[in-house]
Design an enzyme around this catalytic site. Structure first.
Site, PDB file in Angstrom:
ATOM      1  CB  SER A   1      -0.901   0.007   1.236  1.00  0.00           C
ATOM      2  OG  SER A   1      -1.569   1.249   1.378  1.00  0.00           O
TER       3      SER A   1
ATOM      4  CE1 TYR B   1      -4.630  -2.311   5.087  1.00  0.00           C
ATOM      5  CE2 TYR B   1      -3.843  -0.095   4.646  1.00  0.00           C
ATOM      6  CZ  TYR B   1      -4.170  -1.348   4.200  1.00  0.00           C
ATOM      7  OH  TYR B   1      -4.040  -1.651   2.864  1.00  0.00           O
TER       8      TYR B   1
END
Length: 331
Positions: A137, A150
């Site tokens: 990500s 996260y």
């Protein structure tokens, strides 16, 4: 036609990736927790031209992942590609996330990748071949508010993968590991990740369809010598902008990060959350989220990943523009 394992395969990027590999005629093992999601994903793999092996697995449990890997090799053959995409998260300020919730996110989102990678390596290294693809990500490089667990896990995956890559190079191993760094995706996560936000969670724009990520993952599996691939074209300037003007992006995100991750409608307090149990146990959510009208099916990847020199020059210019824009936003 090879054997591919995809974790988190019942929805989102994992599901789109399973379909993309199936379209090549691959035999695809689908690892996830939700029975309904797995059942539908398996049907889609078969319809796309592949062979499916759905396996209910919680990636936080290494023994379960290892057993699944053994079953894959027994029923489909030697694993050639292992794709880690499974994750969970909590949308909330850090001090509103309990230690138990934080641990669970870390176990699924970070250790799930570690467990999958270990299961793959234990089988690939003796054969001296195979590819491991980590779905990363942009948040592996730049943390944002309301997703600290996260972001922390994605940062950890980045460091873990870099370390492992060095070890494989030291050993002159034929096993390759690469990462595909993703932007905001139109996946069901925003309807099933645990949230304490007042309004419905949404990805930060620009939003891409999961098929864009799936194409990048399949490409990376076929060209694993590059250390990482980027999906989406706006990330480089943002990251360099943080280096050019340290702290400025922190202040900008402090002002905009809460609003940009929430829609207009109030959050339904009774909606499912998949942190402790699968949200798709009895209902199939599919690969797409609720942002089909605004998500794009096109991205500059893999072109951008093959032209890092030019992209770096463009990014340097973009960084300056970003710094100026953020400075204006501050006043």
């Amino acid at each position: 036609m090879g054997v591919v394992v995809v974790t988190g395969a019942s929805g989102g990027v994992g599901r789109a990736s399973a379909r993309a590999f199936a379209a090549r005629g691959d035999r695809v093992a689908l690892l996830a927790r939700g029975e309904a999601g797995l059942r539908s994903a398996s049907r889609e793999v078969e319809q796309a031209g592949g062979r499916a092996l759905p396996l209910e697995v919680d990636v936080a449990d290494f023994a379960a992942v290892d057993r699944a890997a053994s079953r894959v090799e027994a029923e489909l053959g030697p694993v050639e590609v292992w794709v880690n995409t499974a994750f969970s998260g909590v949308f909330a300020p850090f001090d509103e996330v309990s230690p138990e919730e934080y641990r669970r996110v870390t176990e699924v989102t970070y250790l799930g990748f570690v467990h999958g990678t270990r299961a793959a390596l234990d089988r690939m290294k003796p054969r001296d071949r195979g590819v491991i693809v980590q779905a990363g990500s942009a948040l592996a490089y730049r943390g944002i508010p309301l997703q600290s667990a996260y972001c922390g896990s994605k940062h950890a995956i980045q460091g873990f993968t870099e370390s492992l890559r060095c070890e494989l190079l030291h050993d002159s191993s034929g096993v390759r590991v690469t990462m595909v760094q993703l932007p905001g995706m139109n996946t069901p996560q925003f309807d099933w990740v645990l949230s304490r936000l007042p309004r419905r969670a949404r990805p930060v724009a620009p939003i891409y369809q999961p098929e864009v990520a799936a194409r990048a993952i399949v490409h990376a599996a076929g060209h694993p010598r590059r250390r990482e691939y980027w999906v989406g074209g706006s990330t480089v300037a943002t990251l360099l902008g943080d280096k050019v003007a340290p702290g400025l992006l922190d202040r900008y995100l402090a002002r905009t990060g809460y609003r940009s991750q929430q829609g207009e409608r109030r959050r339904d307090p009774d909606r499912p959350a998949n942190l402790w149990s699968p949200a798709d146990e009895h209902r199939d959510f599919g690969a797409h989220g609720r942002f089909d009208r605004t998500a794009t099916r096109r991205a500059v990847q893999p072109w951008a990943s093959r032209h890092h020199g030019l992209l770096g020059a463009v990014g340097a210019v973009g960084a300056g523009l970003l710094g100026a824009a953020l400075a204006r936003a501050r006043h």
